[in-house]
Design an enzyme around this catalytic site. Structure first.
Site, short mmCIF file in Angstrom:
data_model
loop_
_atom_site.label_atom_id
_atom_site.label_comp_id
_atom_site.label_asym_id
_atom_site.label_seq_id
_atom_site.Cartn_x
_atom_site.Cartn_y
_atom_site.Cartn_z
CG ASP A 98 59.10 45.35 -62.06
OD1 ASP A 98 59.99 45.05 -62.60
OD2 ASP A 98 58.92 45.35 -60.72
CE LYS A 125 60.47 46.33 -57.12
NZ LYS A 125 60.05 45.18 -57.84
#
Ligand code: NAP
Length: 487
Positions: A320, A284
């Site tokens: 997210d 990420k």
């Protein structure tokens, strides 16, 4: 075409494998070396599907121990029993002319398995194979990274330039996408396992999944490719959600798993095939070095979980953060509330940032307090030691640690006494109802499961990928079904 490899090892098991996979198979490959040789020939006429007879020797990854004359004899018997194709390894190519003369009606697949550790020399191999009198050229190798799919692409490109039919397979979990995208790559067929646990080669996908989940046969030149990068990806659920959603919304797209060790190699050699991808642990942060643009959220959080290609440029964002807060705010608006975030990893960063942005007063606690302090400084939060949690009069608890995740399903990050009358969110979604949420329910707290965050962030990704806002009720149904099949 989906070719299902029948491995037995008993004839009864082979018959069951054929019956179970028949609805998804265009052809069967009978692995005679695993099925006990000529006693398995009776299977050839069992189903009304063409059969490839294969008898691999030990040096080719099989179990056959006979010499070339014995190999020729068994393949000849297979042809007499009606096998439409025989598979002959490049190392045994010397038997081809004798086989051709005796069985002019059977077709020959010339195969080569690169089992060594080094990269295959595709151009040299293709040159050697193209000189042999065969109908289809098959090249299989073990992929060490997702980017190794390039060897399959190169082999197929050479074959297509030479007007030869070819199959190229990247074996192992790193090569999974090559099995799904065979039609896009121009491969004549893909080889599948009859069912879970009966694969003839590492990484073979069960035929039912290839057909029903991936709709591999419908992938064509217009199909957009999406996927997820991470390592490992065995637990990743994205394929079970995005593929059925594409189908429901009639989007010509497919979503694959790309286990990636080297992000730079993936971006250079694999990403050009894709229109977008999800990013998970451990990439990420690393992925940010390879993107052309980052939105404000991704930049502030310092992590990207979604990448899309827009006019040739790679654009990164993070769904997210909104995914978690939208889930929490369905139960309780966070503006003016005290939110206690547990954890200081990727999920905690996203949740703390977004809660603060939406007007919450955010407290943070983490096992490694230094990390919580760093995060607090960055985002303007208040740090609290784990042993002093009872001193914070919080309204909402957000667990962003991995405590309670399988296999530690009986663990909770906080004592139940802290949860009375609160809103309790758990980012952990495996299992969907964690120990923390069960404890919270018992003392009358309102709970928000991690599956809601998962659904929200995936819905935002789907919209970024396709421009279509997905139906949440359908997503919920799909996810519930995927949990059922996995349990
Ligand atoms: P991460 O970056 O590895 O962070 C893990 C966090 O958990 C760290 O703060 C770590 O504390 C803490 N932790 C781990 N084991 C612990 C233990 N035994 N006791 C106390 N604290 C512990 O992982 P992440 O990406 O933030 O993910 C965290 C959780 O959120 C995972 O369960 C993940 O599956 C879930 N998640 C869910 C979604 C969703 O869509 N629902 C999305 C992303 C993540 P230290 O700093 O002390 O190591």
């Amino acid at each position: 075409m989906i070719v299902v490899s029948i491995t037995g090892p008993s004839l009864a098991q082979a018959l069951r494998q054929m019956a179970q996979s028949a609805p998804y198979a265009d052809m069967f490959e009978l692995r005679l070396d695993l099925l006990g040789g000529s006693r398995a020939l009776s299977l050839i006429r069992t189903r009304r599907k063409p059969v490839i007879a294969t008898c691999r020797r030990r040096t080719e990854g099989g179990r056959f121990t006979g010499n070339r004359a014995e190999l020729l004899a068994i393949l000849s018997q297979a042809a007499q029993h009606g096998a439409a194709f025989v598979d002959i390894d490049l190392n045994a190519a010397a038997i081809i002319s004798a086989f051709r003369n005796a069985h002019p009606g059977s077709s020959i697949i010339l195969s080569y398995h690169h089992l060594g550790r080094g990269s295959p020399n595709v151009s040299g191999l293709y040159k050697r194979m193209s000189l042999v009198d065969a109908d289809i050229l098959k090249f299989a190798y073990t992929a060490r990274d997702a980017a190794d799919m390039q060897f399959a692409e190169e082999f197929i490109a050479r074959a297509s330039a030479g007007k030869r039919k070819a199959v190229a397979v990247a074996m192992g979990e790193f090569g999974e996408a090559s099995r799904v995208l065979y039609a896009k790559l121009g491969s004549w067929a893909t080889y599948a396992a009859p069912m879970d646990g009966a694969a003839a080669a590492p990484g073979q996908i069960p035929a039912k999944l290839l057909d029903r989940l991936y709709r591999a046969r419908s992938v064509n030149s217009a199909t957009k490719i999406f996927g997820v990068i991470g390592n490992p990806l065995k637990q990743s659920k994205g394929i079970f959600l995005h593929n059925p959603l594409f189908r429901f919304h009639a989007v010509n797209a497919v979503y694959c798993r790309f286990p990636v060790a080297d992000v730079a190699a993936f971006m250079q050699r694999c990403a050009p095939l894709l229109h977008g991808f999800s990013v998970t642990i451990p990439h990420k942060q690393t992925i940010m070095n390879f993107l052309d643009m980052l939105d404000e959220t991704a930049q502030a959080i310092g992590a990207v979980n979604t990448v899309v290609r827009k006019r040739g440029k790679w654009y990164g964002t993070n769904t997210d953060a909104a995914g978690a807060l939208d889930a929490i705010e369905k139960t309780q608006r966070v503006r003016g509330k005290r939110v206690l975030v547990l954890g200081a990893g990727g999920a905690a960063r996203a949740i703390a940032y977004e809660a603060k942005r939406r007007g919450a007063d955010v407290f943070i606690a983490n096992r490694t307090e230094q990390k919580a302090k760093r995060l607090a400084r960055e985002f303007g939060l208040t740090v609290i030691a784990l042993q002093n949690l009872s001193e914070v009069p919080f309204d909402i608890l957000a667990n962003a640690t991995s405590v309670g995740m399988v296999p530690h399903v009986n663990e909770s990050p906080v004592p139940t006494s802290l949860l009375r009358n609160k809103v309790v969110f758990d980012a952990v979604y495996n299992p969907p109802l964690t120990r923390l949420l069960r404890d919270a329910q018992r003392v009358g707290a309102r709970i928000v499961p991690g599956t809601e965050m998962y659904l929200n962030q995936a819905a935002l990704q789907f919209e970024l990928y396709t421009g279509v806002k997905p139906a949440m009720s359908v997503m919920r149904r799909i996810l519930a079904r995927s949990w059922e099949t996995r349990s």
